[in-house]
Design a protein around this motif. Structure first.
Motif, short mmCIF file in Angstrom:
data_model
loop_
_atom_site.label_atom_id
_atom_site.label_comp_id
_atom_site.label_asym_id
_atom_site.label_seq_id
_atom_site.Cartn_x
_atom_site.Cartn_y
_atom_site.Cartn_z
N VAL A 1 2.05 6.69 -6.90
CA VAL A 1 1.03 7.62 -7.40
C VAL A 1 1.42 9.07 -7.11
CG1 VAL A 1 -1.37 8.37 -7.10
CG2 VAL A 1 -0.84 5.93 -7.24
N ASP A 2 1.93 9.30 -5.89
CA ASP A 2 2.34 10.67 -5.54
C ASP A 2 3.48 11.15 -6.44
OD1 ASP A 2 0.46 10.78 -3.58
OD2 ASP A 2 1.82 10.30 -1.94
N TRP B 1 -5.21 13.97 -12.71
CA TRP B 1 -6.56 13.42 -12.51
C TRP B 1 -7.61 14.23 -13.28
CZ3 TRP B 1 -5.09 9.09 -11.06
CH2 TRP B 1 -4.07 8.92 -10.14
N GLU C 1 2.08 11.78 -9.97
CA GLU C 1 1.30 13.02 -10.01
C GLU C 1 2.22 14.23 -9.98
OE1 GLU C 1 -2.42 15.08 -7.56
OE2 GLU C 1 -1.38 13.32 -6.77
N LYS D 1 0.83 -1.20 0.00
CA LYS D 1 0.00 0.00 0.00
C LYS D 1 0.87 1.25 0.00
CE LYS D 1 -3.62 2.33 2.67
NZ LYS D 1 -4.47 2.25 3.89
N GLU D 2 1.91 1.24 0.82
CA GLU D 2 2.81 2.38 0.88
C GLU D 2 3.53 2.59 -0.45
OE1 GLU D 2 4.58 5.68 2.52
OE2 GLU D 2 2.98 4.42 3.35
N ILE E 1 2.41 1.76 -3.44
CA ILE E 1 1.45 2.29 -4.42
C ILE E 1 1.21 3.77 -4.20
CG2 ILE E 1 -0.96 2.18 -5.17
CD1 ILE E 1 -0.87 -0.82 -4.60
N ILE E 2 1.03 4.15 -2.93
CA ILE E 2 0.81 5.57 -2.62
C ILE E 2 2.00 6.41 -3.04
CG2 ILE E 2 0.52 7.21 -0.73
CD1 ILE E 2 -1.12 5.09 0.72
N THR E 3 3.20 5.90 -2.77
CA THR E 3 4.42 6.62 -3.15
C THR E 3 4.52 6.76 -4.66
OG1 THR E 3 5.55 5.79 -1.17
CG2 THR E 3 6.94 6.63 -2.97
#
Length: 213
Positions: free
Chosen positions: A182-183, A198, A186, A175-176, A178-180
């Motif tokens: 995506v951030d 987005w 972006e 999860k961490e 994936i979040i990293t």
């Protein structure tokens, strides 16, 4: 009585003879010396304790690899026997799919050798295709859940809880990650285009769906 104790008593006795110690003090020293010696373990007892220490150490926890799509089965159960039972139920379902698929394919084979063209064509859609899909699904499930069941047969409760903890850790790390990702994506998109990824994605999908090109 060992040699060291005997030598100590001789020294105390000599001190009594020389008038340095009284007889009462000698008796007290003797009593204390023998008492302390009795409290110490013998050499045999020490060797036995050293020998037994490795045997008393618990064996390291055994962990197993659980595929991503099967983790939920493990996390939903509270004991290793629960996982085994759940896998056996899913294996039974896989066998049912397998048998139905074989039966449908046999029907298609019957039509293939005894019916006309249009009957065979129809049987291909309602018998052969679903039958083949059921065979593949059933065989895959049977193999997958048999392997998972075998991993938990004989697993202790402590080892089972350790496996669950490993899965929780992997989920948190994934999860961490994936979040990293995506951030970072972006942020990179923002730096390169000056726009919000987005917003642009939603705008692109809207044009494709509603034809507002």
């Amino acid at each position: 009585m060992d040699n060291e104790t005997i030598e100590k008593l001789r020294e105390y006795k000599q001190l009594v003879a020389e008038g340095i110690l009284t007889q009462e003090e000698f008796e007290n020293e003797k009593k204390q010396l023998l008492s302390n010696k009795a409290m110490l373990p013998s050499d045999d007892q020490q060797n036995s304790a050293v020998t037994e220490m490795p045997q008393q150490q618990s064996r390291p926890l055994r962990t197993i690899h659980v595929p991503l799509l099967q983790r939920k089965i493990v996390m939903d159960q509270s004991t290793p026997d629960g996982v085994v039972k759940k896998c056996e139920n899913l294996m039974t379902t896989g066998k049912i799919y397998l048998f139905i698929g074989i039966a449908l394919d046999l029907v298609f084979v019957y039509y293939l050798f005894s019916k006309g063209f249009w009957a065979i064509l129809g049987a291909m859609f309602w018998a052969a295709t679903p039958g083949t899909l059921l065979i593949i699904t059933g065989a895959t499930a049977l193999q997958r859940y048999t392997e998972l069941r075998d991993k938990f047969v004989g697993l202790s409760q402590r080892e089972f809880e350790y496996v669950q903890e490993v899965i929780r850790t992997k989920r948190a790390n994934e999860k961490e990650a994936i979040i990293t990702f995506v951030d970072e994506f972006e942020k990179s998109y923002q730096e390169q285009t000056g726009r919000n990824v987005w917003y642009d994605t939603g705008e692109y999908v809207g044009r494709k769906l509603f034809g507002n090109d």
